[in-house]
Design a protein around this motif. Structure first.
Motif, mmCIF file in Angstrom:
data_model
loop_
_atom_site.group_PDB
_atom_site.id
_atom_site.type_symbol
_atom_site.label_atom_id
_atom_site.label_comp_id
_atom_site.label_asym_id
_atom_site.label_seq_id
_atom_site.Cartn_x
_atom_site.Cartn_y
_atom_site.Cartn_z
ATOM 1 N N LEU A 16 -10.311 5.944 16.221
ATOM 2 C CA LEU A 16 -10.085 4.517 15.983
ATOM 3 C C LEU A 16 -9.226 4.296 14.739
ATOM 4 O O LEU A 16 -8.352 3.425 14.725
ATOM 5 N N VAL A 17 -9.464 5.086 13.695
ATOM 6 C CA VAL A 17 -8.673 4.959 12.472
ATOM 7 C C VAL A 17 -7.225 5.373 12.727
ATOM 8 O O VAL A 17 -6.289 4.695 12.289
ATOM 9 N N GLU A 19 -5.537 5.234 15.453
ATOM 10 C CA GLU A 19 -4.868 4.183 16.235
ATOM 11 C C GLU A 19 -4.420 3.030 15.337
ATOM 12 O O GLU A 19 -3.313 2.493 15.498
ATOM 13 N N GLN A 20 -5.261 2.647 14.389
ATOM 14 C CA GLN A 20 -4.935 1.526 13.510
ATOM 15 C C GLN A 20 -3.823 1.890 12.513
ATOM 16 O O GLN A 20 -2.962 1.067 12.210
ATOM 17 N N LYS A 22 -1.391 3.950 13.052
ATOM 18 C CA LYS A 22 -0.130 3.949 13.800
ATOM 19 C C LYS A 22 0.310 2.529 14.151
ATOM 20 O O LYS A 22 1.507 2.218 14.156
ATOM 21 N N LYS A 23 -0.654 1.651 14.401
ATOM 22 C CA LYS A 23 -0.320 0.243 14.671
ATOM 23 C C LYS A 23 0.371 -0.391 13.478
ATOM 24 O O LYS A 23 1.181 -1.306 13.633
ATOM 25 N N GLN A 24 0.013 0.089 12.275
ATOM 26 C CA GLN A 24 0.626 -0.457 11.061
ATOM 27 C C GLN A 24 1.970 0.201 10.739
ATOM 28 O O GLN A 24 2.578 -0.078 9.713
ATOM 29 N N HIS A 126 -13.463 2.669 5.720
ATOM 30 C CA HIS A 126 -13.492 1.551 6.667
ATOM 31 C C HIS A 126 -12.303 0.605 6.522
ATOM 32 O O HIS A 126 -12.253 -0.444 7.168
ATOM 33 N N TYR A 128 -9.265 0.504 7.593
ATOM 34 C CA TYR A 128 -8.514 0.162 8.798
ATOM 35 C C TYR A 128 -9.381 -0.463 9.897
ATOM 36 O O TYR A 128 -8.862 -0.878 10.931
ATOM 37 N N LEU A 129 -10.688 -0.506 9.678
ATOM 38 C CA LEU A 129 -11.602 -0.968 10.736
ATOM 39 C C LEU A 129 -12.498 -2.115 10.275
ATOM 40 O O LEU A 129 -13.613 -2.285 10.780
ATOM 41 N N HIS A 131 -12.476 -5.089 10.961
ATOM 42 C CA HIS A 131 -12.811 -5.995 12.061
ATOM 43 C C HIS A 131 -14.046 -5.517 12.833
ATOM 44 O O HIS A 131 -14.591 -6.264 13.651
#
Length: 266
Positions: A16-17, A19-20, A22-24, A126, A128-129, A131
């Motif tokens: 999950l981290v 993915e976030q 790379k989204k940034q 936490h 990047y997560l 939310h």
């Protein structure tokens, strides 16, 4: 675009981290810990280096060689690995021999300082997560009755007490009596032991430490937690609001609802 280092333990957290990150728009340089990480972590990483937990110098060198000066430490590394037959390099041995004790915070705090000596700083795990952090109040499931609420409040105080001593972060209570306290075995095993000792309808409570260092430790629940709660007939899981991550949150809440599991943020 920046290279963000990720030291990956087990579970869904690293995926999950990554993915976030790379989204940034940044690149994920993963040091996957051989004893813990999922082999599929390579699929969400731009580069992956597989190294053992005890190879501190090699981990630092791998990140520096890839121009990493910022990193995150995500995913569980079981504390019991310290007592296993992992071979440590000279730098890791030096760190371990300098410790006043082998509590989680003591070990990981010293490890982080070693990275800092080489110009690598750690972000909160936490970051990047955020939310996925638990909100306050009833998150899913049926409301607690008066007695169950008293158990939740009692358990929260007890959990904060053991967390402050860096023993563990989870307790299971019933009728304002502590059935089980988490130590190095982890949350799931603590819950199983509580059921074996006290039967169904207990309340599990998981909290952050009073002075939690989120760079290397953040309370987490996920799909496996819900399975454990269901199988051990736990009435409710109380987690600390604003400090506990619910990984795969939508799926976790759906599974909890389907299985009659209550989750509360306190």
């Amino acid at each position: 675009m920046k290279n963000i280092g990720m030291i990956a333990g087990n579970g869904r957290f690293p995926f999950l981290v990554a993915e976030q990150i790379k989204k940034q728009g940044d690149r994920v340089i993963t040091v996957a810990l051989k004893e813990e990480a999922d082999k599929n972590i390579e699929s969400v990483s731009d580069e992956t280096v597989w190294l053992s937990v005890g190879k501190l110098q090699k981990i630092i060198d791998a990140l520096k060689q890839r121009n990493v000066d910022t990193a995150v430490m995500v995913g569980q590394v079981k504390h019991v690995k310290i007592y296993s037959a992992i071979t440590m390099d000279l730098r890791a041995l030096k760190v371990m021999s300098s410790l006043v004790n082998k509590k989680t915070d003591t070990i990981l705090g010293a490890v982080v300082r070693e990275f800092e000596k080489d110009g690598i700083s750690f972000l909160p795990s936490h970051l990047y997560l955020k939310h996925l952090l638990a909100e306050k109040g009833l998150i899913v499931g049926k409301k607690l009755n008066s007695d169950e609420n008293k158990d939740a409040e009692f358990g929260f105080k007890m959990a904060k007490g053991i967390a402050g001593l860096d023993i563990g972060q989870t307790v299971v209570v019933k009728d304002k009596s502590v059935l089980a306290v988490e130590s190095v075995e982890g949350t799931d095993e603590c819950i199983k032991r509580a059921f074996a000792l006290g039967g169904e309808n207990a309340v599990a409570v998981k909290v952050a430490k009073p002075n939690q260092d989120f760079r290397f430790d953040v309370p987490v629940i996920g799909l496996n937690t819900i399975e454990t709660l269901k199988n051990n007939k736990i009435r409710a899981m109380v987690i600390e609001a604003g400090a506990t991550l619910i990984l795969d949150k939508d799926e976790v809440l759906q599974k909890a609802k389907e299985n009659g599991v209550t989750i509360i943020g306190m």
